[in-house]
Design a protein around this motif. Structure first.
Motif, PDB file in Angstrom:
ATOM      1  N   ALA A  14       5.558  -2.223   6.048  1.00  0.00           N
ATOM      2  CA  ALA A  14       4.612  -3.308   6.306  1.00  0.00           C
ATOM      3  C   ALA A  14       5.199  -4.615   5.793  1.00  0.00           C
ATOM      4  O   ALA A  14       6.104  -4.622   4.961  1.00  0.00           O
ATOM      5  N   ASN A  15       4.674  -5.690   6.317  1.00  0.00           N
ATOM      6  CA  ASN A  15       4.970  -7.073   5.883  1.00  0.00           C
ATOM      7  C   ASN A  15       6.252  -7.634   6.499  1.00  0.00           C
ATOM      8  O   ASN A  15       6.278  -8.758   6.948  1.00  0.00           O
ATOM      9  N   LEU A  16       7.367  -6.916   6.463  1.00  0.00           N
ATOM     10  CA  LEU A  16       8.677  -7.412   6.925  1.00  0.00           C
ATOM     11  C   LEU A  16       8.942  -8.807   6.333  1.00  0.00           C
ATOM     12  O   LEU A  16       9.331  -9.747   7.033  1.00  0.00           O
ATOM     13  N   TYR A  20       2.677 -10.559   5.510  1.00  0.00           N
ATOM     14  CA  TYR A  20       1.814  -9.778   4.622  1.00  0.00           C
ATOM     15  C   TYR A  20       0.503  -9.391   5.314  1.00  0.00           C
ATOM     16  O   TYR A  20      -0.221 -10.266   5.810  1.00  0.00           O
ATOM     17  N   ASP A  21       0.257  -8.098   5.373  1.00  0.00           N
ATOM     18  CA  ASP A  21      -0.959  -7.532   5.992  1.00  0.00           C
ATOM     19  C   ASP A  21      -1.047  -7.786   7.501  1.00  0.00           C
ATOM     20  O   ASP A  21      -2.081  -7.512   8.113  1.00  0.00           O
ATOM     21  N   VAL A  22       0.016  -8.336   8.089  1.00  0.00           N
ATOM     22  CA  VAL A  22      -0.023  -8.699   9.508  1.00  0.00           C
ATOM     23  C   VAL A  22       1.008  -7.916  10.327  1.00  0.00           C
ATOM     24  O   VAL A  22       0.738  -7.517  11.460  1.00  0.00           O
ATOM     25  N   LYS A 140      -9.292  -1.854   2.977  1.00  0.00           N
ATOM     26  CA  LYS A 140      -8.627  -1.520   4.245  1.00  0.00           C
ATOM     27  C   LYS A 140      -7.539  -2.531   4.520  1.00  0.00           C
ATOM     28  O   LYS A 140      -7.734  -3.727   4.274  1.00  0.00           O
ATOM     29  N   HIS A 141      -6.397  -2.097   5.008  1.00  0.00           N
ATOM     30  CA  HIS A 141      -5.450  -3.018   5.620  1.00  0.00           C
ATOM     31  C   HIS A 141      -4.806  -2.252   6.761  1.00  0.00           C
ATOM     32  O   HIS A 141      -4.705  -1.030   6.739  1.00  0.00           O
ATOM     33  N   TYR A 142      -4.400  -2.981   7.789  1.00  0.00           N
ATOM     34  CA  TYR A 142      -4.124  -2.340   9.073  1.00  0.00           C
ATOM     35  C   TYR A 142      -2.647  -2.277   9.425  1.00  0.00           C
ATOM     36  O   TYR A 142      -2.286  -1.706  10.436  1.00  0.00           O
ATOM     37  N   ASP A 143      -1.782  -2.920   8.617  1.00  0.00           N
ATOM     38  CA  ASP A 143      -0.383  -3.047   9.048  1.00  0.00           C
ATOM     39  C   ASP A 143       0.329  -1.701   9.134  1.00  0.00           C
ATOM     40  O   ASP A 143       0.955  -1.370  10.147  1.00  0.00           O
ATOM     41  N   ASN A 144       0.246  -0.881   8.084  1.00  0.00           N
ATOM     42  CA  ASN A 144       0.921   0.422   8.145  1.00  0.00           C
ATOM     43  C   ASN A 144       0.285   1.345   9.187  1.00  0.00           C
ATOM     44  O   ASN A 144       0.992   1.995   9.960  1.00  0.00           O
ATOM     45  N   VAL A 145      -1.046   1.407   9.199  1.00  0.00           N
ATOM     46  CA  VAL A 145      -1.672   2.353  10.134  1.00  0.00           C
ATOM     47  C   VAL A 145      -1.436   1.962  11.589  1.00  0.00           C
ATOM     48  O   VAL A 145      -1.297   2.835  12.452  1.00  0.00           O
ATOM     49  N   LYS A 188      -0.970   2.417  -6.895  1.00  0.00           N
ATOM     50  CA  LYS A 188       0.060   1.382  -6.988  1.00  0.00           C
ATOM     51  C   LYS A 188      -0.188   0.197  -6.060  1.00  0.00           C
ATOM     52  O   LYS A 188       0.021  -0.948  -6.431  1.00  0.00           O
ATOM     53  N   THR A 189      -0.641   0.472  -4.835  1.00  0.00           N
ATOM     54  CA  THR A 189      -0.835  -0.633  -3.887  1.00  0.00           C
ATOM     55  C   THR A 189      -1.883  -1.604  -4.428  1.00  0.00           C
ATOM     56  O   THR A 189      -1.727  -2.832  -4.328  1.00  0.00           O
ATOM     57  N   GLU A 190      -2.921  -1.046  -5.019  1.00  0.00           N
ATOM     58  CA  GLU A 190      -3.964  -1.894  -5.605  1.00  0.00           C
ATOM     59  C   GLU A 190      -3.356  -2.781  -6.694  1.00  0.00           C
ATOM     60  O   GLU A 190      -3.630  -3.977  -6.770  1.00  0.00           O
ATOM     61  N   ALA A 192      -0.148  -3.657  -6.952  1.00  0.00           N
ATOM     62  CA  ALA A 192       0.780  -4.620  -6.330  1.00  0.00           C
ATOM     63  C   ALA A 192       0.031  -5.741  -5.612  1.00  0.00           C
ATOM     64  O   ALA A 192       0.562  -6.842  -5.439  1.00  0.00           O
ATOM     65  N   ARG A 193      -1.186  -5.493  -5.199  1.00  0.00           N
ATOM     66  CA  ARG A 193      -1.990  -6.551  -4.563  1.00  0.00           C
ATOM     67  C   ARG A 193      -2.620  -7.465  -5.609  1.00  0.00           C
ATOM     68  O   ARG A 193      -2.851  -8.645  -5.363  1.00  0.00           O
ATOM     69  N   SER A 194      -2.850  -6.884  -6.790  1.00  0.00           N
ATOM     70  CA  SER A 194      -3.531  -7.673  -7.823  1.00  0.00           C
ATOM     71  C   SER A 194      -2.613  -8.756  -8.419  1.00  0.00           C
ATOM     72  O   SER A 194      -3.100  -9.700  -9.023  1.00  0.00           O
ATOM     73  N   ALA A 239       6.259 -12.919  -6.075  1.00  0.00           N
ATOM     74  CA  ALA A 239       5.189 -12.476  -6.989  1.00  0.00           C
ATOM     75  C   ALA A 239       5.304 -11.003  -7.343  1.00  0.00           C
ATOM     76  O   ALA A 239       4.787 -10.562  -8.361  1.00  0.00           O
ATOM     77  N   ARG A 240       5.965 -10.237  -6.482  1.00  0.00           N
ATOM     78  CA  ARG A 240       6.014  -8.788  -6.702  1.00  0.00           C
ATOM     79  C   ARG A 240       7.344  -8.280  -7.245  1.00  0.00           C
ATOM     80  O   ARG A 240       7.427  -7.155  -7.719  1.00  0.00           O
ATOM     81  N   LYS A 241       8.396  -9.095  -7.121  1.00  0.00           N
ATOM     82  CA  LYS A 241       9.716  -8.517  -7.377  1.00  0.00           C
ATOM     83  C   LYS A 241       9.880  -8.015  -8.805  1.00  0.00           C
ATOM     84  O   LYS A 241      10.632  -7.063  -9.036  1.00  0.00           O
ATOM     85  N   SER A 265       9.746  -3.150   0.949  1.00  0.00           N
ATOM     86  CA  SER A 265       9.060  -2.415   2.011  1.00  0.00           C
ATOM     87  C   SER A 265       7.595  -2.277   1.618  1.00  0.00           C
ATOM     88  O   SER A 265       7.271  -1.642   0.610  1.00  0.00           O
ATOM     89  N   GLY A 266       6.716  -2.879   2.379  1.00  0.00           N
ATOM     90  CA  GLY A 266       5.284  -2.840   2.063  1.00  0.00           C
ATOM     91  C   GLY A 266       5.045  -3.368   0.657  1.00  0.00           C
ATOM     92  O   GLY A 266       5.563  -4.410   0.268  1.00  0.00           O
ATOM     93  N   ALA A 267       4.278  -2.598  -0.114  1.00  0.00           N
ATOM     94  CA  ALA A 267       3.969  -3.013  -1.478  1.00  0.00           C
ATOM     95  C   ALA A 267       5.021  -2.533  -2.472  1.00  0.00           C
ATOM     96  O   ALA A 267       4.840  -2.672  -3.677  1.00  0.00           O
TER      97      ALA A 267
HETATM   98  N1  HSE Z   1       0.407  -5.123   3.361  1.00  0.00           N
HETATM   99  C1  HSE Z   1       0.193  -4.164   2.320  1.00  0.00           C
HETATM  100  C2  HSE Z   1       0.644  -4.768   1.008  1.00  0.00           C
HETATM  101  C3  HSE Z   1       0.978  -2.924   2.597  1.00  0.00           C
HETATM  102  O1  HSE Z   1       1.732  -5.358   0.971  1.00  0.00           O
HETATM  103  O2  HSE Z   1      -0.096  -4.661   0.021  1.00  0.00           O
HETATM  104  C4  HSE Z   1       0.737  -1.865   1.571  1.00  0.00           C
HETATM  105  O3  HSE Z   1       1.183  -0.639   2.031  1.00  0.00           O
END
Ligand code: HSE
Length: 316
Positions: A14-16, A20-22, A140-145, A188-190, A192-194, A239-241, A265-267
């Motif tokens: 996701a994200n590429l 993000y989320d798209v 919910k997020h839709y990019d991976n699904v 973890k995704t939660e 990484a989003r926080s 912000a995530r690295k 890759s993604g989160a």
């Molecule tokens: N777009 C989401 C994120 C993907 O980066 O949090 C998580 O799998």
């Protein structure tokens, strides 16, 4: 009436970078398999059994399992009262940014749809599969699904209404994923989003919109180098690295050995490189692993391609 249906769904990224989320992209690296079998009871009891990848313990209670949430929601919406036995063979490691929860959720949605012959349209299946993301991301997020259900490259629009736009990737697009063998937090995704900023400077928005547009243009024009030029994210990646030990070394070594672009890759914590030929695939994989090794972290690597979407493999 069928008694049992098995479906598979691919890993995804996701994200590429700036999407993000798209943006979502189905990946041929690995697949999850979900088999749903009708049991004799009619109390809508869902029993989940898991096998396969054991890197983190995946909950088997319905409310915390991505496939379980999807099946529960579809059972309710279609007023189906069957007890169901669900067998999940995990191949996509959970918690590493390879769309693991999405793969199980997507395979569950597709298997359920076929088992009860519901003929739900694909965009609605994506919505059901996104229910499963609540198990790992909290929302919910839709990019991976969308990447897992449709395959290929998908752009997600959520406002004013949901829309999923699929573009078939260029044939020469090769991806190398490096999955570090680190302990990941349960949700973890939660986490990484926080860590993401709530507000961002306009100049960074402009840069990311410009880069995201370049990625879309690259997919439409089947120009992998153009896609890679757009993989440059000045909002989420910085912000995530810090959550990824070895991030800078992995990125610089991959670029030096021929990757056209590298991002999370993604989160995360997996990292993904973009290439326009398999020729350098092994070398880039080796370099990414060497980057993680500098932080004393082992990793697994996959040289892969964009994949097709989820599909039914058997009905009995
Ligand atoms: N777009 C989401 C994120 C993907 O980066 O949090 C998580 O799998």
């Amino acid at each position: 009436m069928a008694k049992s249906c098995t479906a598979v769904a691919p890993s995804s990224t996701a994200n590429l970078g700036p999407g993000y989320d798209v943006f979502g992209l189905g990946l041929s690296a690995l697949e999850d398999t979900v088999r749903i079998t009708k049991a004799s009871g009619r109390s809508r009891r869902i029993t989940i059994r898991l096998s396969g990848e054991k890197s983190i313990s995946i909950p088997s209670n319905t409310e915390s399992n991505s496939a379980g949430l999807v099946i529960e929601k579809m059972s309710e919406d279609f007023d189906l009262r069957y007890d169901l036995d669900v067998r999940i063979v995990k191949r996509v490691p959970a918690g590493f940014g390879m769309g693991s929860s999405a793969a199980s959720a997507a395979a569950a949605a597709v298997a359920f749809d076929r088992l009860f012959n519901l003929k739900v349209r694909k965009s609605k299946l994506i919505e059901y599969a996104a229910e499963g993301e609540i198990a790992s991301a909290g929302t919910k997020h839709y990019d991976n699904v969308s990447g897992a259900i449709l395959g290929g490259f998908v752009i997600v629009r959520t406002i004013p209404e949901l829309e999923f736009i699929k573009i078939i990737p260029p044939e020469d697009l090769v991806l190398v994923i490096a999955v570090p063998t680190v302990k990941v937090a349960c949700r973890k995704t939660e986490v990484a989003r926080s860590v993401l900023p709530k507000e961002v400077p306009l100049k960074n928005v402009i840069r990311n919109v410009s880069n995201a547009s370049t990625i879309v243009a690259g997919f439409i024009l089947k120009d992998t180098k153009m896609i890679a030029r757009g993989v440059d994210d000045v909002i989420v990646e910085p912000a995530r690295k810090h959550l990824i030990p070895g991030f800078d070394a992995v990125k610089s070594k991959a670029l030096k050995s021929g990757a056209l672009a590298v991002t999370i890759s993604g989160a995360g914590p997996s990292m993904i490189s973009f290439l326009n030929s398999r020729k350098n695939g092994k070398l880039v994989a080796h370099s990414m692993a060497a980057g993680f090794k500098e932080s004393k972290i082992k990793s697994r690597t996959f040289v892969c391609h964009p994949s097709n979407g989820a599909r039914v493999v058997s009905v009995t």
